[in-house]
Design an enzyme around this catalytic site. Structure first.
Site, mmCIF file in Angstrom:
data_model
loop_
_atom_site.group_PDB
_atom_site.id
_atom_site.type_symbol
_atom_site.label_atom_id
_atom_site.label_comp_id
_atom_site.label_asym_id
_atom_site.label_seq_id
_atom_site.Cartn_x
_atom_site.Cartn_y
_atom_site.Cartn_z
ATOM 1 N N PRO A 45 0.850 -1.190 0.000
ATOM 2 C CA PRO A 45 0.000 0.000 0.000
ATOM 3 C C PRO A 45 0.886 1.241 0.000
ATOM 4 C CG PRO A 45 -0.276 -1.303 2.035
ATOM 5 C CD PRO A 45 0.897 -1.862 1.303
ATOM 6 N N SER A 97 -0.661 6.513 -11.845
ATOM 7 C CA SER A 97 -0.672 7.417 -12.998
ATOM 8 C C SER A 97 -0.317 6.670 -14.284
ATOM 9 C CB SER A 97 0.325 8.546 -12.765
ATOM 10 O OG SER A 97 1.627 8.001 -12.731
ATOM 11 N N GLU A 124 -4.683 0.209 -13.829
ATOM 12 C CA GLU A 124 -5.797 1.158 -13.671
ATOM 13 C C GLU A 124 -5.167 2.531 -13.528
ATOM 14 O OE1 GLU A 124 -8.980 0.348 -13.792
ATOM 15 O OE2 GLU A 124 -8.766 -1.825 -13.813
ATOM 16 N N LEU A 125 -5.307 3.374 -14.559
ATOM 17 C CA LEU A 125 -4.504 4.597 -14.623
ATOM 18 C C LEU A 125 -5.364 5.866 -14.593
ATOM 19 C CD1 LEU A 125 -2.032 3.137 -17.275
ATOM 20 C CD2 LEU A 125 -1.919 2.972 -14.776
ATOM 21 N N CYS A 156 -9.931 8.834 -9.501
ATOM 22 C CA CYS A 156 -9.578 8.629 -10.909
ATOM 23 C C CYS A 156 -10.769 8.819 -11.840
ATOM 24 C CB CYS A 156 -8.974 7.242 -11.087
ATOM 25 S SG CYS A 156 -10.071 5.953 -10.491
HETATM 26 P P1 NAD Z 1 1.835 7.437 -9.229
HETATM 27 O O1 NAD Z 1 1.855 6.694 -10.487
HETATM 28 O O2 NAD Z 1 2.867 8.467 -8.991
HETATM 29 O O3 NAD Z 1 1.918 6.424 -7.994
HETATM 30 C C1 NAD Z 1 0.989 5.377 -7.791
HETATM 31 C C2 NAD Z 1 1.594 4.364 -6.853
HETATM 32 O O4 NAD Z 1 2.646 3.678 -7.522
HETATM 33 C C3 NAD Z 1 2.239 5.014 -5.624
HETATM 34 O O5 NAD Z 1 1.888 4.267 -4.492
HETATM 35 C C4 NAD Z 1 3.735 4.945 -5.918
HETATM 36 O O6 NAD Z 1 4.493 4.865 -4.735
HETATM 37 C C5 NAD Z 1 3.838 3.684 -6.736
HETATM 38 N N1 NAD Z 1 4.980 3.636 -7.656
HETATM 39 C C6 NAD Z 1 5.692 4.656 -8.161
HETATM 40 N N2 NAD Z 1 6.656 4.190 -9.001
HETATM 41 C C7 NAD Z 1 6.527 2.838 -9.032
HETATM 42 C C8 NAD Z 1 7.210 1.799 -9.718
HETATM 43 N N3 NAD Z 1 8.213 2.044 -10.557
HETATM 44 N N4 NAD Z 1 6.817 0.532 -9.513
HETATM 45 C C9 NAD Z 1 5.780 0.258 -8.685
HETATM 46 N N5 NAD Z 1 5.102 1.217 -7.997
HETATM 47 C C10 NAD Z 1 5.465 2.484 -8.176
HETATM 48 O O7 NAD Z 1 0.390 8.070 -9.080
HETATM 49 P P2 NAD Z 1 -0.146 9.034 -7.958
HETATM 50 O O8 NAD Z 1 -0.028 10.416 -8.434
HETATM 51 O O9 NAD Z 1 0.417 8.702 -6.629
HETATM 52 O O10 NAD Z 1 -1.692 8.573 -7.967
HETATM 53 C C11 NAD Z 1 -2.649 9.256 -8.675
HETATM 54 C C12 NAD Z 1 -2.852 8.636 -10.038
HETATM 55 O O11 NAD Z 1 -3.455 7.364 -9.903
HETATM 56 C C13 NAD Z 1 -3.796 9.449 -10.898
HETATM 57 O O12 NAD Z 1 -3.319 9.507 -12.198
HETATM 58 C C14 NAD Z 1 -5.080 8.655 -10.834
HETATM 59 O O13 NAD Z 1 -5.936 8.877 -11.926
HETATM 60 C C15 NAD Z 1 -4.575 7.258 -10.763
HETATM 61 N N6 NAD Z 1 -5.593 6.358 -10.185
HETATM 62 C C16 NAD Z 1 -6.237 5.500 -11.028
HETATM 63 C C17 NAD Z 1 -7.240 4.670 -10.532
HETATM 64 C C18 NAD Z 1 -8.009 3.733 -11.451
HETATM 65 O O14 NAD Z 1 -8.691 2.847 -10.946
HETATM 66 N N7 NAD Z 1 -7.931 3.893 -12.760
HETATM 67 C C19 NAD Z 1 -7.563 4.691 -9.170
HETATM 68 C C20 NAD Z 1 -6.864 5.563 -8.356
HETATM 69 C C21 NAD Z 1 -5.871 6.384 -8.871
#
Ligand code: NAD
Length: 535
Positions: free
Chosen positions: A200, A251, A272-273, A306
């Site tokens: 998490p 993201s 899921e982005l 999201c």
């Molecule tokens: P992010 O991509 O920066 O981080 C998401 C998660 O991934 C964090 O917990 C981060 O620590 C982890 N992470 C980062 N680099 C990684 C790697 N190389 N390998 C594995 N894990 C890694 O995104 P964020 O800004 O923290 O979250 C918001 C984004 O998430 C928004 O773009 C939002 O739309 C998206 N989101 C999508 C959904 C969906 O169901 N489509 C749901 C929630 C959030």
């Protein structure tokens, strides 16, 4: 139902903003920390509440060795779990369903403390977890049962499709839905007979750990669910790099890296982005209902959802009247840090998120957009509060036209036809969620089918599709690969296997039958199958 963690309870009315002394009891924090796979003398990381900026707890940070250890234990436990009947696995999830309600107040406090959202928005996560538990616990046997398929030669070939668990699923969950995002992806993975190693986000770890404790209490066998904590690029990546199947939410930029790594190893991945979701208000819409719904759909979790709406597309015939209703409601929103029911918007999660929102609004303002409401931070409420903001006159030169803001900011556009609205809704690289408001339901269904988004809600913004647990949910285009919910949401955690048993004679010339004659009889047989509509 459990007590709240803090003095304020669900019966207390939202008070005037004040720096609230929110604390997580030290006993709870120590107990939750023990659930993390980490070295005995692990480094710790402070968890901080975005509501106040105050310290909540110190949690251990895992190492790469911890991740290896977690996978070894998960693999051992998985084989035993997979041999249990699906009904026995489902009973654990049905118990979790009840435990989530029984511990609702405590969970709501933790979600609010870690994410900064309102109690009502936190409650959506309780509903989500319970709904997904109930759906998959009741339907898992149906989704996973062996299925008879038509054999190569009917009657002579008897074919069955089986579903086997992938093994150990690696999950990286984001911070924006501390309970939902930590638990709901695990539920179908576990029911399908997998073990899970989950990382998490550190910003939502307390809620995640408390929910995993509830899973333990519900009867999940020891070892099956392993939890590690640490940063995304190191520990998150290590979790996904060892997984038999990758479940990532975050993201689009990070999703691309995750997909590339999974592709390199030839393991499946569900991603899921992000999104840049549109709501179209057609000329015949119920404008007051649409305005109420737009407020919820744009500003839920301060826009850090999201599937929240970031673009409002208005038919020009009703645009001014709709905006009068909408802006009135936006200005009346109750923003605050209270751990109590009644507020309509809370805080952003962090300084980074506040900076991004501020940049998007200031960029739009500087390039000529009009701010119809909001447009400034509210530091007197808490360190990361920002007003619900409505922009008009947004152009392609402005960052917020195409980039996901992931904050409480919506842009308004006017169109003169439904076709123009569909074209504008589709004028994005994303394709996660959308909404259409119209009194004519068949017109709404028709417009929905033309919008390139994984979910489209008619006369709702996001809840109808999100809550429809039997139907797939996920992103088209840059919004992702794979689906949650429904059959696809559990089948992705399985390997399908075809077992075909041949009876009486082979599908080949039998002894003494010339090959040419056999070929002729096969052609006759296939033609008969076509004529008999056997497929
Ligand atoms: P992010 O991509 O920066 O981080 C998401 C998660 O991934 C964090 O917990 C981060 O620590 C982890 N992470 C980062 N680099 C990684 C790697 N190389 N390998 C594995 N894990 C890694 O995104 P964020 O800004 O923290 O979250 C918001 C984004 O998430 C928004 O773009 C939002 O739309 C998206 N989101 C999508 C959904 C969906 O169901 N489509 C749901 C929630 C959030």
């Amino acid at each position: 139902m459990t007590e709240s963690l803090v003095a304020q309870t669900e019966s207390s009315a939202p008070s005037e903003p004040s720096p609230a002394p929110y604390v997580v009891p030290s006993g709870l924090a120590v107990r939750l920390a023990r659930r993390v796979v980490a070295p005995a003398r692990a480094e710790t990381q402070a968890s901080v509440s975005p509501l106040t900026g105050g310290h909540l707890a110190d949690l251990p940070v895992s190492t790469i060795d911890s991740v290896d250890h977690a996978y070894r234990s998960a693999r051992e436990a998985q084989a035993r779990w997979a041999s249990q009947p699906i009904a026995a696995r489902a009973r654990v999830l049905l118990r979790l369903h009840d435990l989530v309600f029984r511990n609702q107040n405590e969970l709501l406090d933790l979600i609010q403390l870690e994410s900064g959202k309102t109690r009502g928005q936190a409650f959506e996560e309780i509903l989500d977890v319970a709904g997904v538990c109930r759906h998959y616990a009741r339907k898992a046997e149906h989704y996973l049962k062996p299925r008879k398929r038509l054999g190569a030669i009917p009657v002579l070939t008897q074919t069955v499709e089986l579903r086997h668990p992938k093994g150990v699923v690696g999950v990286v969950a984001p911070w924006n839905y501390p309970l939902s995002m930590s638990v709901t992806d695990l539920i179908p993975a576990l029911l399908a007979g997998n073990a899970v190693v989950v990382r998490p986000d550190e910003k939502s770890a307390l809620t995640a750990l408390r929910s995993f404790e509830l899973l333990d209490q519900a009867g999940l066998p020891e070892g099956l669910l392993q939890v590690v904590l640490g940063d995304g690029p190191t520990i998150g990546k290590a979790v996904l790099d060892r997984a038999d199947y990758v479940m990532f939410t975050g993201s689009t930029a990070t999703g691309r890296t995750v997909a590339r790594d999974a592709g390199e190893r030839l393991v499946g991945a569900s991603l899921e982005l992000g999104g840049k979701n549109a709501m179209y208000i057609a000329a015949d819409a119920n404008l007051k209902a649409a305005a109420d719904c737009a407020v919820r759909s744009v500003f839920s979790s301060a826009g850090q959802l999201c599937i929240s709406i970031e673009r409002l597309i208005l038919h020009e015939a009703i645009a001014d009247e709709f905006l009068t209703h909408f802006i009135k409601r936006v200005r009346a929103m109750k923003i605050g840090p209270d751990l109590a029911w009644g507020n309509t918007m809370g805080s952003l999660i962090s300084q980074a998120q506040l900076d991004k929102v501020t940049e998007h609004v200031e960029d739009a303002r500087a390039k000529g957009a009009t701010v119809l409401a909001g447009g400034r931070a509210r530091p007197e409420l808490g360190p990361y509060f920002y007003e619900p903001t409505v922009l008009e006159g947004v152009t392609a030169a402005m960052t917020c036209r195409d980039e996901e803001t992931f904050g409480p900011v919506v842009s308004v556009y006017r169109v003169s036809t439904d076709d123009e609205a569909v074209a504008l809704a589709n004028d994005t690289s994303y394709g996660l969620n959308a909404s259409v408001f119209t009194k004519d339901i068949s017109r709404g269904r028709g417009l929905a089918a033309r919008i390139k988004a994984g979910t489209v809600n008619v006369n709702e913004g996001y809840v109808s599709a999100w809550g429809s647990n039997g139907s797939p949910m996920g992103g088209m285009r840059q919004s992702g690969v794979g689906r949650r919910h429904g059959a696809e949401g559990i089948w992705k955690y399985t390997e399908s296997q075809t077992v075909a048993v041949q009876h009486l004679m082979p599908i080949a010339p039998t002894k003494g039958v010339p090959e040419k004659l056999w070929a002729k009889s096969m052609v006759l047989g296939l033609k008969a199958m076509k004529a008999g509509r056997i497929s």
